[in-house]
Design an enzyme around this catalytic site. Structure first.
Site, PDB file in Angstrom:
ATOM      1  N   HIS A   1       3.235   6.201  -5.506  1.00 45.41           N
ATOM      2  CA  HIS A   1       2.750   6.451  -6.869  1.00 45.41           C
ATOM      3  C   HIS A   1       1.865   7.703  -6.876  1.00 45.41           C
ATOM      4  O   HIS A   1       1.884   8.496  -7.810  1.00 45.41           O
ATOM      5  CB  HIS A   1       1.968   5.221  -7.343  1.00 45.41           C
ATOM      6  CG  HIS A   1       1.782   5.109  -8.819  1.00 45.41           C
ATOM      7  ND1 HIS A   1       0.895   4.214  -9.366  1.00 45.41           N
ATOM      8  CD2 HIS A   1       2.344   5.750  -9.861  1.00 45.41           C
ATOM      9  CE1 HIS A   1       0.925   4.325 -10.686  1.00 45.41           C
ATOM     10  NE2 HIS A   1       1.802   5.253 -11.007  1.00 45.41           N
TER      11      HIS A   1
ATOM     12  N   HIS B   1       1.718   2.075  -3.516  1.00 40.85           N
ATOM     13  CA  HIS B   1       0.638   2.858  -4.146  1.00 40.85           C
ATOM     14  C   HIS B   1       0.712   4.313  -3.680  1.00 40.85           C
ATOM     15  O   HIS B   1       0.513   5.246  -4.461  1.00 40.85           O
ATOM     16  CB  HIS B   1      -0.734   2.319  -3.722  1.00 40.85           C
ATOM     17  CG  HIS B   1      -1.171   1.071  -4.434  1.00 40.85           C
ATOM     18  ND1 HIS B   1      -1.154   0.943  -5.800  1.00 40.85           N
ATOM     19  CD2 HIS B   1      -1.672  -0.099  -3.958  1.00 40.85           C
ATOM     20  CE1 HIS B   1      -1.627  -0.256  -6.140  1.00 40.85           C
ATOM     21  NE2 HIS B   1      -1.938  -0.913  -5.037  1.00 40.85           N
TER      22      HIS B   1
ATOM     23  N   GLU C   1       0.835  -1.209   0.000  1.00 39.77           N
ATOM     24  CA  GLU C   1       0.000   0.000   0.000  1.00 39.77           C
ATOM     25  C   GLU C   1       0.864   1.251   0.000  1.00 39.77           C
ATOM     26  O   GLU C   1       0.486   2.274  -0.557  1.00 39.77           O
ATOM     27  CB  GLU C   1      -0.968  -0.012   1.180  1.00 39.77           C
ATOM     28  CG  GLU C   1      -1.964  -1.173   1.162  1.00 39.77           C
ATOM     29  CD  GLU C   1      -2.735  -1.324  -0.143  1.00 39.77           C
ATOM     30  OE1 GLU C   1      -2.914  -0.327  -0.859  1.00 39.77           O
ATOM     31  OE2 GLU C   1      -3.132  -2.474  -0.465  1.00 39.77           O
TER      32      GLU C   1
HETATM   33 ZN   LIG Z   1      -2.715  -2.826  -4.730  1.00 40.93          ZN
END
Ligand SMILES: [Zn+2]
Length: 678
Positions: free
Chosen positions: A476, A473, A470
């Protein structure tokens, strides 16, 4: 009457975070309504512009429109998942169809589409940056994919379906949450035989929170169920718990998701056909990296056979352990984790309980931050002064090497009954540079047990991987550096979006990281190097099981969405599919259809659960770039990773982005090696 609504005001909080303290649930509906009206007015201005369409007056203007709606939605949807209550659930049921109707009206606005289509047809003559060219193409295609080319009755039916699907999907998610939060298994001390101390402590805490009569309690959160299935000596209780876990969403009555699924599938199929696709899977796969259903199925097939063979070997190993202990039964699904844990301990001398003592949540968060600093120069400054929506949420300002502001990061790590289960990343505000540099507010949500005054939160190896996943992410989202909001951060195709997150998992359990951050919760001593060696040796342990569990769900998702005639009995269909793929009896899919929120509580992962495997093929190949460079933090590889992946949003086609990072297209052979299935 006081019409003051903080959701519609300019936020003067630090970093313009939402002023959570002043927001009441009664503010949401009027704010949504006002924001939709504002968005409509903005669209009206675009459509009624007397100038011929150009990029600025059409695409830029579209990207600018709806900011208030994004702002209100950013707060609402995050709270609806992390800190819900009956009021918010009622609003969610009301607002989902309203929003669907709102967005459908925009995508079916013929005059608006005509302007976009004119630009798209003349694209060769426009002067555009690469990002602008891609945005124009994606905008045009998105209109087409949401019905812009439909006429007459088809158009009306499309709108009707979109609205209906939104309500059904919202209801689906609520039913799962209701089944999860209404369940509690009360236990006495004797029922906890076999459990490590930290799991017992967590069960005591759950009992206190739920005010149960008995001293210990389990819920249906994965972090409550899995430890009991792995360690609980009471086979009958493991079975009860397991049955309750896999029955979420499948209880007759008001929370039954089975009839909803039948309706959802039929509507998705009808809509796909309206749009000219044979099946929902064809529709869904078109804009992905895989590009077409067959490519995704080929990948699944290539893994399925070796995974099943491996799982069958594993099962024999577990049976041997059970037999040796005088078990007079065949390994069942509720036994697998228990005997796997015993075998793991025996074979690698790895005891999950002893191991977890070295993995304190706070140190593992430090480890995730440390990797981000080594790779991308980020530092995370804890800030107590930031407004948050719950006292458990931690706020950080993220800065770059020069101290410049990058993002706000919120970490919401502990389970609570108002939170849906699972782990995810989301944002309250996305990054964009269309009108000045707007930096994002990103949140990571987990369901780890809350620490008690005398015990820190300790993580299993899987939970550490989830934490890093996570956080990948989150990076990102936080590192995003694009102009247009709809191209920002994680707004990439689903089979690419799991690449940055799964790639980040690779750093979690590396010896270099463990030596520094895996410190014993009581003594502070670093994890012994022998233990690290065994973790590395054991990394393929039980991979057959994990892969089978995952692939089964991916097949079910894919195949139910690949039928021209939608299923009318989801349980029978699911059984048929599992039989078709020769599912081992001792394993059940990771998500049964009635609680498969990835694919039914929204459309984002529908016919898209394979994405995790696709991205895993990318991450296995991608991480090898660091190994080949001989440095886990090789600056040149890290810079390419930053520029072409983490900072790039959806600016490029994922195939091109990946090739720029890796210096060549992806090779999928690393996947089987990574999983130990080669
Ligand atoms: Zn994911």
């Amino acid at each position: 009457m006081d019409t003051h609504n903080p959701l519609l005001e300019t936020w003067s909080t630090p970093f313009a975070l939402p002023p959570f303290e002043t927001i009441e649930s009664t503010h949401f509906l009027p704010a949504f309504e006002a924001a939709m009206r504002e968005h409509d007015a903005e669209i009206w201005v675009i459509v009624h512009n007397s100038q011929a369409p150009d990029y600025a007056n059409t695409i830029d203007a579209l990207e600018r429109a709806g900011q208030t709606l994004n702002k209100v939605g950013g707060v609402f949807w995050n709270l609806a998942s992390t800190d819900s209550n009956e009021d918010l659930r009622a609003i969610e049921r009301d607002v989902s169809p309203l929003l669907a109707r709102h967005y459908t009206a925009i995508s079916l606005n013929a005059e608006l589409f005509a302007r976009v289509a004119t630009l798209y047809q003349n694209r060769a003559s426009l002067t555009m940056s690469d990002e602008q060219a891609r945005l124009l193409e994606l905008t045009y295609k998105s209109f087409v994919r949401t019905g812009a080319l439909l006429r007459g009755a088809d158009r009306a039916r499309y709108a009707e379906i979109a609205e209906k699907l939104a309500s059904l999907e919202a209801q689906f998610a609520q039913n799962v949450l209701a089944d999860e939060s209404s369940f509690v298994m009360e236990l006495d001390e004797a029922d906890l035989a076999g459990l490590p101390a930290d799991v017992k402590a967590a069960a005591a805490q759950t009992a206190a929170e739920r005010k149960t009569t008995k001293a210990f309690a389990l819920t249906l959160s994965r972090s409550s169920v899995e430890p009991y299935l792995s360690h609980g000596e009471r086979r009958d209780l493991r079975e009860d718990l397991f049955k309750a876990w896999i029955a979420r969403g499948a209880h007759p009555g008001t929370t039954d998701n089975r009839p909803l699924i039948v309706e959802i599938l039929a509507l998705r199929q009808e809509r796909s056909q309206l749009l000219g696709y044979a099946t929902f899977a064809d529709y869904k796969l078109e804009p992905t990296m895989a590009g077409a259903p067959q490519a995704a199925l080929d990948l699944l097939d290539s893994v399925w056979r070796p995974a099943r063979a491996k799982a069958s070997e594993e099962c024999a190993g577990l049976q041997a352990v059970a037999d040796l202990q005088g078990a007079n039964f065949k390994i069942a699904a509720h036994d697998w984790r228990f005997y796997a844990e015993k075998l793991r301990r025996e074979r690698y001398d790895l005891d999950q309980g002893a191991l977890s003592a070295y993995f304190q949540l706070d140190r593992m968060i430090d480890a995730a931050f440390y990797c981000a600093e080594r790779l991308f120069g980020l530092r995370f400054l804890a800030r107590d002064d930031l407004p948050t929506y719950h006292p458990d949420v931690r706020g950080y300002e993220v800065v770059d090497r020069k101290g410049g502001h990058v993002a706000i990061f919120l970490g919401d790590y502990y389970a609570r009954s108002s939170k849906r289960s699972g782990a995810w990343m989301s944002n309250f505000r996305g990054q964009k540079k269309l009108d000045g540099d707007v930096r994002p507010i990103v949140v990571n949500v987990m369901n780890f047990p809350k620490p008690s005054p005398d015990r820190p939160t300790l993580l299993t190896l899987t939970e550490i991987t989830t934490l890093f996943h996570e956080f990948g992410h989150a990076l990102h989202g936080m590192l995003s550096d694009v102009v247009y909001p709809s191209m920002s951060g994680t707004a990439t195709p689903t089979d690419f979006v799991e690449f940055p997150s799964q790639l980040y998992e690779h750093w979690a359990l590396r010896p270099e990281i463990l030596q520094r951050f895996a410190l014993h919760s009581e003594t502070g001593a670093p994890i012994p190097s022998k233990m690290i060696d065994r973790i590395m040796e054991a990394r393929h342990f039980n991979q057959g099981f994990a892969t089978v569990e995952f692939c089964a769900s991916a097949y079910v998702d894919f195949l139910i969405h690949s039928r021209t005639k939608a299923a009318d009995d989801i349980e029978a269909t699911e059984r048929d599919i599992l039989q078709e793929i020769a599912m081992p009896q001792e394993i059940v899919p990771r998500h049964g259809a009635p609680h498969f929120s990835h694919i039914f509580s929204s459309e984002s992962y529908a016919a898209g659960y394979y994405s995790y495997l696709w991205s895993e093929a990318l991450d296995a190949d991608g991480f090898a770039a660091f190994e080949e460079a001989g440095d886990l933090f090789d600056p040149a590889v890290a810079k390419r990773l930053h520029d072409y992946v983490y900072a790039a949003g959806n600016r490029r086609d994922p195939k091109d982005a990946y090739a720029l990072f890796r210096g060549r297209p992806p090779r999928f052979d690393a996947l089987l090696r990574k999983k130990g299935l080669a």
